[in-house]
Design a protein around this motif. Sequence first.
Motif, short mmCIF file in Angstrom:
data_model
loop_
_atom_site.label_atom_id
_atom_site.label_comp_id
_atom_site.label_asym_id
_atom_site.label_seq_id
_atom_site.Cartn_x
_atom_site.Cartn_y
_atom_site.Cartn_z
N ASN A 3 -78.27 1.30 23.26
CA ASN A 3 -78.20 1.03 24.69
C ASN A 3 -79.55 1.29 25.34
O ASN A 3 -80.32 2.14 24.89
CB ASN A 3 -77.15 1.92 25.35
CG ASN A 3 -75.75 1.57 24.89
OD1 ASN A 3 -75.50 0.42 24.52
ND2 ASN A 3 -74.86 2.53 24.93
N ILE A 4 -79.80 0.59 26.42
CA ILE A 4 -81.06 0.76 27.15
C ILE A 4 -80.89 1.90 28.14
O ILE A 4 -79.92 1.96 28.89
CB ILE A 4 -81.43 -0.53 27.90
CG1 ILE A 4 -81.68 -1.66 26.91
CG2 ILE A 4 -82.65 -0.30 28.77
CD1 ILE A 4 -81.90 -3.00 27.56
N ASN A 5 -81.84 2.82 28.12
CA ASN A 5 -81.85 3.91 29.10
C ASN A 5 -82.70 3.44 30.28
O ASN A 5 -83.92 3.45 30.23
CB ASN A 5 -82.43 5.18 28.47
CG ASN A 5 -82.32 6.37 29.38
OD1 ASN A 5 -82.07 6.23 30.57
ND2 ASN A 5 -82.52 7.54 28.82
N PHE A 6 -82.02 3.01 31.34
CA PHE A 6 -82.72 2.39 32.46
C PHE A 6 -83.58 3.39 33.23
O PHE A 6 -84.59 3.01 33.81
CB PHE A 6 -81.72 1.71 33.40
CG PHE A 6 -81.14 0.46 32.79
CD1 PHE A 6 -81.90 -0.68 32.68
CD2 PHE A 6 -79.84 0.44 32.32
CE1 PHE A 6 -81.40 -1.83 32.12
CE2 PHE A 6 -79.31 -0.70 31.76
CZ PHE A 6 -80.09 -1.85 31.66
N LEU A 7 -83.20 4.66 33.24
CA LEU A 7 -84.03 5.66 33.92
C LEU A 7 -85.37 5.82 33.21
O LEU A 7 -86.42 5.84 33.85
CB LEU A 7 -83.29 7.00 33.99
CG LEU A 7 -84.00 8.13 34.72
CD1 LEU A 7 -84.31 7.72 36.16
CD2 LEU A 7 -83.16 9.38 34.70
N SER A 8 -85.35 5.90 31.89
CA SER A 8 -86.60 6.01 31.13
C SER A 8 -87.43 4.74 31.28
O SER A 8 -88.66 4.80 31.38
CB SER A 8 -86.30 6.26 29.65
OG SER A 8 -85.70 7.51 29.49
#
Length: 59
Positions: A3-8
């Motif tokens: 999954n993509i960590n949008f915060l990072s």
Amino acid sequence: MKNINFLSLGLAIATVIALMLIGVAIAERSLLGIILSITATVLITGLGFSLKKKMRKAL
């Protein structure tokens, strides 16, 4: 696939923008802009590393 960590991702993009702003400030010969851009880069990068450390401890 992970999954993509949008915060990072957002922090990485913000860091790149702050780095680009250093170049713009140098081109404009703005000492205040250079100092603010370098400060923003250090703060955003530090926030990203501290977030990564917290996420690593959570796992």
